[in-house]
Write an enzyme that holds these catalytic residues in place. Structure first.
Site, short mmCIF file in Angstrom:
data_model
loop_
_atom_site.label_atom_id
_atom_site.label_comp_id
_atom_site.label_asym_id
_atom_site.label_seq_id
_atom_site.Cartn_x
_atom_site.Cartn_y
_atom_site.Cartn_z
N HIS A 88 0.79 -1.23 0.00
CA HIS A 88 0.00 0.00 0.00
C HIS A 88 0.82 1.28 0.00
CE1 HIS A 88 1.02 0.13 4.25
NE2 HIS A 88 0.65 1.39 4.24
C1 UD1 Z 1 -2.15 5.93 5.18
C2 UD1 Z 1 -0.88 6.55 5.75
C3 UD1 Z 1 0.22 5.50 5.78
C4 UD1 Z 1 -0.24 4.25 6.50
C5 UD1 Z 1 -1.57 3.76 5.92
C6 UD1 Z 1 -2.08 2.61 6.75
C7 UD1 Z 1 -0.56 8.93 5.27
C8 UD1 Z 1 0.18 9.91 4.44
N1 UD1 Z 1 -0.40 7.64 4.93
O1 UD1 Z 1 -1.87 5.56 3.85
O2 UD1 Z 1 1.34 6.02 6.47
O3 UD1 Z 1 0.74 3.27 6.35
O4 UD1 Z 1 -2.53 4.81 5.95
O5 UD1 Z 1 -2.97 1.82 6.04
O6 UD1 Z 1 -1.24 9.30 6.18
N2 UD1 Z 1 -9.05 4.53 0.52
C9 UD1 Z 1 -10.28 3.94 0.41
N3 UD1 Z 1 -10.94 3.64 1.57
C10 UD1 Z 1 -10.45 3.91 2.80
C11 UD1 Z 1 -9.21 4.53 2.90
C12 UD1 Z 1 -8.50 4.84 1.75
O7 UD1 Z 1 -10.77 3.68 -0.68
O8 UD1 Z 1 -11.12 3.61 3.80
C13 UD1 Z 1 -8.28 4.81 -0.74
C14 UD1 Z 1 -8.57 6.18 -1.35
O9 UD1 Z 1 -8.53 6.04 -2.73
C15 UD1 Z 1 -7.37 6.98 -0.90
C16 UD1 Z 1 -6.26 5.96 -0.86
O10 UD1 Z 1 -6.89 4.74 -0.46
O11 UD1 Z 1 -7.08 8.06 -1.76
C17 UD1 Z 1 -5.14 6.30 0.10
O12 UD1 Z 1 -5.67 6.55 1.40
P1 UD1 Z 1 -4.87 7.52 2.42
O13 UD1 Z 1 -5.52 7.50 3.73
O14 UD1 Z 1 -4.62 8.84 1.80
O15 UD1 Z 1 -3.44 6.86 2.53
P2 UD1 Z 1 -3.04 5.34 2.80
O16 UD1 Z 1 -2.39 4.79 1.60
O17 UD1 Z 1 -4.18 4.59 3.39
N1 UDP Z 2 -3.88 -5.32 8.84
C1 UDP Z 2 -5.18 -5.79 9.02
N2 UDP Z 2 -5.87 -6.24 7.92
C2 UDP Z 2 -5.33 -6.25 6.67
C3 UDP Z 2 -4.01 -5.77 6.49
C4 UDP Z 2 -3.32 -5.29 7.59
O1 UDP Z 2 -5.68 -5.81 10.14
O2 UDP Z 2 -6.03 -6.67 5.73
C5 UDP Z 2 -3.14 -4.84 10.02
C6 UDP Z 2 -1.76 -5.43 10.18
O3 UDP Z 2 -1.83 -6.66 10.86
C7 UDP Z 2 -1.05 -4.35 11.00
C8 UDP Z 2 -1.67 -3.08 10.47
O4 UDP Z 2 -2.89 -3.46 9.82
O5 UDP Z 2 -1.37 -4.45 12.36
C9 UDP Z 2 -0.74 -2.45 9.50
O6 UDP Z 2 -1.38 -1.47 8.79
P1 UDP Z 2 -0.89 -0.95 7.39
O7 UDP Z 2 -0.03 -1.96 6.74
O8 UDP Z 2 -2.10 -0.51 6.69
O9 UDP Z 2 -0.06 0.35 7.78
P2 UDP Z 2 1.43 0.62 8.26
O10 UDP Z 2 1.73 -0.25 9.44
O11 UDP Z 2 2.34 0.37 7.10
O12 UDP Z 2 1.43 2.07 8.62
#
Ligand code: UD1
Ligand code: UDP
Length: 360
Positions: free
Chosen positions: A206
Site C-alpha cells: 500500500h
Molecule cells: C495511510 C498513511 C500510511 C499508513 C496507511 C495505513 C498517510 C500519508 N499515509 O496511507 O502512512 O501506512 O494509511 O494503512 O497518512 N481509501 C479507500 N478507503 C479507505 C481509505 C483509503 O478507498 O477507507 C483509498 C482512497 O482512494 C485513498 C487511498 O486509499 O485516496 C489512500 O488513502 P490515504 O488514507 O490517503 O493513505 P493510505 O495509503 O491509506
Molecule cells: N492489517 C489488518 N488487515 C489487513 C491488512 C493489515 O488488520 O487486511 C493490520 C496489520 O496486521 C497491521 C496493520 O494493519 O497491524 C498495519 O497497517 P498498514 O499496513 O495498513 O499500515 P502501516 O503499518 O504500514 O502504517
C-alpha cells in the site's frame, strides 16, 4: 486528567486499542476519528473487534491530496480541542492524522504525547517521514518503541520528554493473537480461503512509493509472487486495488489470491500461519518478526532496523528477480533473536503511567 486521542488510519486503531485499555480507569479519554480511513474493513471492523472506545467525534475528512486532507483535519481538530479543552493530546505513528493532531494542539499550547516517536527511514520523500519528524519536534512527551528510536531523536537534539517504553504493537499481538486463536469463527479463515498453516505466503502492498510506480511496479512484484512455490494471499489495501485488478486482468496471476482487507484478528491468524510475509507495511514487518515468520520487505529502507538482524527481515528492490532471490534464498538465523528490542509487552501500561505522572 483529560485526554483527546486522534486516530484515523488502520494501524492507529490497533495501537489505540491497547493504550486506551491501559488508560481506561485513570483518565477521561475523548476519542476523535479523523475519518482518514472509512471503509468498513479499514475502520469499523477494528472498533467492533478490539473494544476501542467509540469515537465521540468523527470528522469525516476522508481521502484527498496531502494538503487538502491534512488541512481539513487541522481545522476540524482545532474546533474539537477548543470545545474539549484537554490536558494532553495523544497521537500515534506517522500518518496525516498524526501530524494534523499534533499541529492543532501545539498551536493551542496543549502538550502533545507521541506514541511511536523517533522512527526514521531517513527518506524525506516519504510523507510518513515528514509527518514523523514534524510531530516529534512539536511533542512534549515522546514514547519510543526502541532504543534506536531514542537514539535517532538524540541525534536531532530531542532529549527532553523522551522515554523508551517498548512497542505497543507487541502488546497488541500478545493479547489479540490469543483472542483470535480462541475464536472459532475467526480461525475458520484458513478453511474459508482454502489454505493450510505454513502452506502459503502472505503479502500486503500500500505504500505510495509502491503505487507511485503504477501498473508496471505492481506487475514486477506480481511476476515474482507468481513464481513462488506456494500461493500468495494478498489482502488488498484500497489504494492498490485498482492496479492489482488491472495486473491480474492483464497477466492472470493464478498463484495470487487477492482478497478484501481483513480485520485484525484474522490478519494475526494469517500472519502467524504464513510461511513467509512479503510486504511494504511498517506494522506487518514487525508482526512477522514478533511471530517468528520470515519477512521480505518490499522497500529500499526500513525504520524497524532491529528486524533485519539475522535476516528475519530482508529488504528487496521492487524488481522481480530481486524479490524472488530474497524470497527463495534467505535463511533466517534462529540464534539472532535475543534481547527483545521491542520491549516486554507492557508498553501501553508504561505509557499510561507516564502520562498520569506527567500531568499530575
Ligand atoms: C495511510 C498513511 C500510511 C499508513 C496507511 C495505513 C498517510 C500519508 N499515509 O496511507 O502512512 O501506512 O494509511 O494503512 O497518512 N481509501 C479507500 N478507503 C479507505 C481509505 C483509503 O478507498 O477507507 C483509498 C482512497 O482512494 C485513498 C487511498 O486509499 O485516496 C489512500 O488513502 P490515504 O488514507 O490517503 O493513505 P493510505 O495509503 O491509506
Ligand atoms: N492489517 C489488518 N488487515 C489487513 C491488512 C493489515 O488488520 O487486511 C493490520 C496489520 O496486521 C497491521 C496493520 O494493519 O497491524 C498495519 O497497517 P498498514 O499496513 O495498513 O499500515 P502501516 O503499518 O504500514 O502504517
Amino acid at each position: 486528567m483529560k485526554l483527546v486521542t486522534i486516530v484515523g488510519a488502520r494501524p492507529q486503531f490497533i495501537k489505540a486499542s491497547v493504550v486506551s485499555a491501559a488508560l481506561a480507569h485513570s483518565c477521561e479519554e475523548v476519542m476523535v476519528h479523523t475519518g482518514q480511513h472509512y471503509d468498513h474493513n479499514m475502520s469499523d471492523v477494528f472498533f467492533e473487534e478490539l473494544g476501542i472506545p467509540r469515537p465521540k467525534y468523527n470528522l469525516g475528512v476522508g481521502s484527498g491530496s496531502h494538503g487538502k486532507q491534512t488541512g481539513e483535519m487541522l481545522m476540524k481538530i482545532e474546533e474539537v480541542l477548543l470545545e474539549e479543552k484537554p490536558d494532553v493530546l495523544l497521537v500515534y505513528g506517522d500518518t496525516n492524522s498524526t501530524l494534523a493532531g499534533a499541529l492543532a494542539a501545539s498551536k493551542l499550547h496543549i502538550p502533545v504525547a507521541h506514541v511511536e516517536a523517533g522512527l526514521r527511514s531517513y527518506n524525506r520523500r516519504m510523507p510518513e517521514e515528514q509527518n514523523r519528524v514534524l510531530t516529534d519536534h512539536i511533542s512534549s512527551w515522546l514514547f519510543c518503541p526502541t532504543q534506536t528510536a531514542a537514539d535517532n531523536l538524540k541525534k536531532e537534539g530531542v532529549e527532553q520528554g523522551v522515554s523508551i517504553t517498548g512497542d505497543v504493537m507487541l502488546d497488541s499481538v500478545l493479547h489479540f493473537l490469543k483472542v483470535a486463536k480462541e475464536n472459532p469463527e475467526k480461525s475458520a479463515i484458513y478453511d474459508r480461503l482454502g489454505i493450510t498453516p505454513k502452506g502459503y505466503r502472505l503479502a500486503t502492498l500500500h505504500r505510495a512509493e509502491t503505487t507511485d510506480g503504477g501498473l508496471e511496479a505492481v506487475l514486477r512484484i506480481f511476476r515474482a509472487f507468481e513464481q513462488l512455490p506456494q500461493p500468495v494471499v494478498l489482502p488488498i489495501h484500497p489504494r492498490t486495488r485498482k492496479l492489482a485488478e488491472e495486473a491480474i486482468q492483464q497477466e492472470g496471476f493464478g498463484n495470487i489470491q487477492l482478497i478484501d482487507p481483513v480485520g485484525y484478528l484474522e490478519m494475526l491468524l494469517l500472519t502467524s500461519g504464513a510461511n513467509q510475509v512479503l510486504t511494504d507495511s511498517g506494522g506487518l514487518q514487525k508482526e512477522a518478526w514478533f511471530m517468528e515468520v520470515p519477512c521480505v520487505t518490499l522497500r529500499q529502507e526500513t525504520e524497524w532496523v532491529e528486524t533485519l538482524t539475522g535476516s528475519w527481515n530482508v529488504l528487496s528492490q521492487l524488481e522481480t528477480e530481486d524479490i524472488l532471490q530474497k524470497a527463495l534464498h534467505t535463511i533466517p538465523d534462529p540464534s539472532a533473536r535475543g534481547l527483545m528490542p521491542f520491549g516486554d509487552g507492557h508498553a501501553s501500561e508504561k505509557i499510561a503511567a507516564a502520562l498520569l505522572e506527567q500531568t499530575k
